[in-house]
Scaffold this motif. Structure first.
Motif, PDB file in Angstrom:
ATOM      1  N   ILE A 219     -16.202  41.248  -3.061  1.00 43.48           N
ATOM      2  CA  ILE A 219     -14.748  41.320  -3.185  1.00 43.48           C
ATOM      3  C   ILE A 219     -14.265  42.429  -2.261  1.00 43.48           C
ATOM      4  CG2 ILE A 219     -12.792  41.686  -4.736  1.00 43.48           C
ATOM      5  CD1 ILE A 219     -14.434  39.195  -5.410  1.00 43.48           C
ATOM      6  N   ARG A 220     -13.290  42.118  -1.418  1.00 42.30           N
ATOM      7  CA  ARG A 220     -12.715  43.112  -0.497  1.00 42.30           C
ATOM      8  C   ARG A 220     -11.201  43.091  -0.611  1.00 42.30           C
ATOM      9  NH1 ARG A 220     -15.830  42.220   5.243  1.00 42.30           N
ATOM     10  NH2 ARG A 220     -17.958  42.368   4.450  1.00 42.30           N
ATOM     11  N   THR A 221     -10.594  44.249  -0.351  1.00 44.59           N
ATOM     12  CA  THR A 221      -9.129  44.338  -0.341  1.00 44.59           C
ATOM     13  C   THR A 221      -8.588  44.422   1.081  1.00 44.59           C
ATOM     14  OG1 THR A 221      -9.265  46.735  -0.614  1.00 44.59           O
ATOM     15  CG2 THR A 221      -8.996  45.414  -2.622  1.00 44.59           C
ATOM     16  N   PHE A 222      -9.477  44.341   2.044  1.00 45.91           N
ATOM     17  CA  PHE A 222      -9.092  44.376   3.460  1.00 45.91           C
ATOM     18  C   PHE A 222     -10.103  43.519   4.216  1.00 45.91           C
ATOM     19  CE2 PHE A 222      -8.757  46.444   7.674  1.00 45.91           C
ATOM     20  CZ  PHE A 222      -7.376  46.423   7.828  1.00 45.91           C
ATOM     21  N   TYR A 223      -9.621  42.557   4.993  1.00 41.13           N
ATOM     22  CA  TYR A 223     -10.523  41.675   5.731  1.00 41.13           C
ATOM     23  C   TYR A 223      -9.863  41.273   7.048  1.00 41.13           C
ATOM     24  CZ  TYR A 223     -13.707  37.821   6.737  1.00 41.13           C
ATOM     25  OH  TYR A 223     -14.627  36.991   7.329  1.00 41.13           O
ATOM     26  N   LYS A 224     -10.571  41.510   8.129  1.00 41.46           N
ATOM     27  CA  LYS A 224     -10.083  41.181   9.481  1.00 41.46           C
ATOM     28  C   LYS A 224      -8.661  41.679   9.725  1.00 41.46           C
ATOM     29  CE  LYS A 224     -13.111  37.388  10.621  1.00 41.46           C
ATOM     30  NZ  LYS A 224     -13.223  36.052  11.183  1.00 41.46           N
ATOM     31  N   GLY A 225      -8.423  42.919   9.359  1.00 38.61           N
ATOM     32  CA  GLY A 225      -7.132  43.539   9.628  1.00 38.61           C
ATOM     33  C   GLY A 225      -6.022  43.162   8.679  1.00 38.61           C
ATOM     34  N   GLU A 226      -6.316  42.430   7.629  1.00 36.09           N
ATOM     35  CA  GLU A 226      -5.287  41.988   6.678  1.00 36.09           C
ATOM     36  C   GLU A 226      -5.587  42.547   5.284  1.00 36.09           C
ATOM     37  OE1 GLU A 226      -2.550  40.077   7.334  1.00 36.09           O
ATOM     38  OE2 GLU A 226      -3.095  40.057   9.454  1.00 36.09           O
ATOM     39  N   HIS A 227      -4.550  43.057   4.633  1.00 32.77           N
ATOM     40  CA  HIS A 227      -4.678  43.520   3.256  1.00 32.77           C
ATOM     41  C   HIS A 227      -4.532  42.336   2.311  1.00 32.77           C
ATOM     42  CE1 HIS A 227      -4.663  47.829   4.018  1.00 32.77           C
ATOM     43  NE2 HIS A 227      -3.802  47.578   5.002  1.00 32.77           N
ATOM     44  N   GLY A 228      -5.234  42.381   1.201  1.00 35.86           N
ATOM     45  CA  GLY A 228      -5.180  41.327   0.192  1.00 35.86           C
ATOM     46  C   GLY A 228      -6.439  41.403  -0.651  1.00 35.86           C
ATOM     47  N   VAL A 229      -6.642  40.425  -1.491  1.00 31.32           N
ATOM     48  CA  VAL A 229      -7.875  40.340  -2.257  1.00 31.32           C
ATOM     49  C   VAL A 229      -8.640  39.152  -1.710  1.00 31.32           C
ATOM     50  CG1 VAL A 229      -8.918  40.023  -4.529  1.00 31.32           C
ATOM     51  CG2 VAL A 229      -6.774  41.291  -4.318  1.00 31.32           C
ATOM     52  N   TYR A 230      -9.808  39.446  -1.166  1.00 33.24           N
ATOM     53  CA  TYR A 230     -10.626  38.425  -0.518  1.00 33.24           C
ATOM     54  C   TYR A 230     -11.978  38.307  -1.200  1.00 33.24           C
ATOM     55  CZ  TYR A 230      -7.310  38.785   3.321  1.00 33.24           C
ATOM     56  OH  TYR A 230      -6.162  38.778   4.064  1.00 33.24           O
ATOM     57  N   ILE A 231     -12.461  37.088  -1.316  1.00 35.80           N
ATOM     58  CA  ILE A 231     -13.838  36.837  -1.730  1.00 35.80           C
ATOM     59  C   ILE A 231     -14.590  36.513  -0.457  1.00 35.80           C
ATOM     60  CG2 ILE A 231     -13.349  34.404  -2.270  1.00 35.80           C
ATOM     61  CD1 ILE A 231     -15.463  34.656  -4.494  1.00 35.80           C
ATOM     62  N   VAL A 232     -15.714  37.189  -0.254  1.00 37.35           N
ATOM     63  CA  VAL A 232     -16.446  37.087   1.005  1.00 37.35           C
ATOM     64  C   VAL A 232     -17.880  36.665   0.713  1.00 37.35           C
ATOM     65  CG1 VAL A 232     -17.158  38.361   3.078  1.00 37.35           C
ATOM     66  CG2 VAL A 232     -15.009  38.941   1.942  1.00 37.35           C
ATOM     67  N   TRP A 233     -18.415  35.802   1.571  1.00 34.13           N
ATOM     68  CA  TRP A 233     -19.797  35.344   1.451  1.00 34.13           C
ATOM     69  C   TRP A 233     -20.424  35.329   2.822  1.00 34.13           C
ATOM     70  CZ3 TRP A 233     -15.423  32.529   0.904  1.00 34.13           C
ATOM     71  CH2 TRP A 233     -15.196  31.518   1.824  1.00 34.13           C
ATOM     72  N   CYS A 234     -21.751  35.238   2.851  1.00 31.44           N
ATOM     73  CA  CYS A 234     -22.454  35.225   4.139  1.00 31.44           C
ATOM     74  C   CYS A 234     -22.978  33.847   4.458  1.00 31.44           C
ATOM     75  CB  CYS A 234     -23.624  36.197   4.124  1.00 31.44           C
ATOM     76  SG  CYS A 234     -23.076  37.890   3.976  1.00 31.44           S
TER      77      CYS A 234
END
Length: 79
Positions: free
Chosen positions: A64-79
């Motif tokens: 879970i990230r609150t910043f992804y590729k320069g954008e703020h928000g709540v993101y779910i990230v996987w590989c």
């Protein structure tokens, strides 16, 4: 597929809403089908019990990230 019935009872024995899990699952599938490795889920999450959803998703191996590729928000990230 993410299912509420498979969710472990997390710290406060919260019940995870299947509808919310379905929406998160749809967001993951949509982004993954486009070759992406993250989905914005901030608008999907409830205003209460958010930590229980984070914990459950982390147990499944997501980040879970609150910043992804320069954008703020709540993101779910996987590989």
């Amino acid at each position: 597929m993410i299912k509420a019935k498979d969710a472990k009872a997390i710290s406060r024995s919260a019940v995870l809403d299947q509808h919310i899990l379905d929406q998160i699952n749809f967001a993951i599938i949509k982004e993954a089908s486009q070759g992406n490795y993250a989905a914005q889920i901030g608008a999907i999450l409830p205003t209460t019990n958010t930590i229980e959803y984070y914990d459950y998703l982390k147990e499944l191996g997501f980040e879970i990230r609150t910043f992804y590729k320069g954008e703020h928000g709540v993101y779910i990230v996987w590989c």
